[in-house]
Design a protein around this motif. Structure first.
Motif, PDB file in Angstrom:
ATOM      1  N   GLU A 162      -2.154 -11.499  -6.305  1.00 45.83           N
ATOM      2  CA  GLU A 162      -2.274 -10.060  -5.999  1.00 45.83           C
ATOM      3  C   GLU A 162      -0.910  -9.490  -5.616  1.00 45.83           C
ATOM      4  OE1 GLU A 162      -4.186  -6.529  -5.903  1.00 45.83           O
ATOM      5  OE2 GLU A 162      -5.127  -8.429  -6.454  1.00 45.83           O
ATOM      6  N   ALA A 206       1.169  -6.539  -7.531  1.00 42.98           N
ATOM      7  CA  ALA A 206       1.559  -5.328  -6.802  1.00 42.98           C
ATOM      8  C   ALA A 206       3.067  -5.191  -6.643  1.00 42.98           C
ATOM      9  CB  ALA A 206       0.895  -5.317  -5.427  1.00 42.98           C
ATOM     10  N   ARG A 221       1.901  -3.511   2.405  1.00 44.21           N
ATOM     11  CA  ARG A 221       1.136  -2.764   1.398  1.00 44.21           C
ATOM     12  C   ARG A 221       0.046  -3.649   0.789  1.00 44.21           C
ATOM     13  NH1 ARG A 221       5.256  -0.618  -1.299  1.00 44.21           N
ATOM     14  NH2 ARG A 221       5.315  -2.274  -2.838  1.00 44.21           N
ATOM     15  N   ASP A 227      -2.585  -4.220   3.520  1.00 44.07           N
ATOM     16  CA  ASP A 227      -3.369  -2.998   3.734  1.00 44.07           C
ATOM     17  C   ASP A 227      -4.433  -2.845   2.656  1.00 44.07           C
ATOM     18  OD1 ASP A 227      -1.951  -2.331   6.009  1.00 44.07           O
ATOM     19  OD2 ASP A 227      -0.693  -0.813   5.007  1.00 44.07           O
ATOM     20  N   ALA A 228      -4.070  -3.117   1.404  1.00 47.43           N
ATOM     21  CA  ALA A 228      -5.036  -3.010   0.301  1.00 47.43           C
ATOM     22  C   ALA A 228      -6.157  -4.027   0.458  1.00 47.43           C
ATOM     23  CB  ALA A 228      -4.326  -3.198  -1.040  1.00 47.43           C
ATOM     24  N   ALA A 234      -8.557  -3.153   3.376  1.00 44.41           N
ATOM     25  CA  ALA A 234      -9.460  -2.036   3.078  1.00 44.41           C
ATOM     26  C   ALA A 234     -10.770  -2.530   2.476  1.00 44.41           C
ATOM     27  CB  ALA A 234      -8.774  -1.047   2.133  1.00 44.41           C
ATOM     28  N   GLU A 235     -10.759  -3.739   1.913  1.00 47.05           N
ATOM     29  CA  GLU A 235     -11.931  -4.312   1.259  1.00 47.05           C
ATOM     30  C   GLU A 235     -12.614  -5.397   2.094  1.00 47.05           C
ATOM     31  OE1 GLU A 235     -12.911  -3.229  -1.813  1.00 47.05           O
ATOM     32  OE2 GLU A 235     -11.257  -1.779  -1.772  1.00 47.05           O
TER      33      GLU A 235
END
Length: 171
Positions: free
Chosen positions: A95, A99, A114, A117-118, A121-122
């Motif tokens: 990942e 990214a 970053r 954070d992504a 969020a999940e």
């Protein structure tokens, strides 16, 4: 022993895990990963420090040896648990490459944040191995930090069993 069981140690490996933790506690600087490769251990160390960083009040996950603790736990876990850790850490690193174009550990701090954070969020509904890795590492960071002398004594101020001369009850 209960802490090791709750951390995921296979019950058949409990005595060996307890001996390994004792040896590690006596000589943490000499720790050599028992399960993870050097690159995986470094990734784990970077992740745990980002999740629970050092502050002016308390050292972070790195100083507490959380990555070492997690390695010991996983080394004495079931093969299925070990495979899940490897698969999920690889997915998290993949990942990061998608990214940021490189391994998670090679990303600059803002790129690492970053990615995390992504993933965070999940975390309420982890549908991918990368998100499951984040959830797993986050929980292991908490378990490892608050099982360490730094987490228990410095952060929480735990003094060990205390003899009370008097019990005043609820005030």
């Amino acid at each position: 022993m209960l802490a090791l069981l709750s951390a995921g140690i296979a019950h058949t490996h409990l005595e060996a895990a307890a001996a390994a933790v004792l040896a590690w506690r006596q000589a943490p600087a000499a720790y050599v990963p028992a399960f993870f490769t050097a690159a995986e251990h470094h990734l784990l160390d970077v992740l745990t420090e980002l999740i629970l960083p050092a502050t002016p009040r308390s050292p972070g996950a790195h100083a507490a040896g959380v990555a070492d603790f997690v390695d010991l736990v996983v080394a004495h876990s079931t093969p299925e648990t070990q495979q899940a850790w490897r698969r999920e850490l690889l997915a998290l690193d993949d990942e990061a490459r998608r990214a940021g174009g490189t391994h998670f550990t090679a990303l600059a701090d803002h790129g690492r944040r970053r990615v995390l954070d992504a993933l965070s969020a999940e975390e309420a509904h982890p549908a991918t191995d990368a998100v499951r890795a984040f959830v797993r590492v986050k929980q292991a960071t908490i378990d490892g930090f608050y099982s360490s002398a730094i987490g228990l004594r410095q952060e929480l101020g735990y003094l060990g069993p205390q003899m009370l001369a008097e019990f005043k009850g609820c005030v």
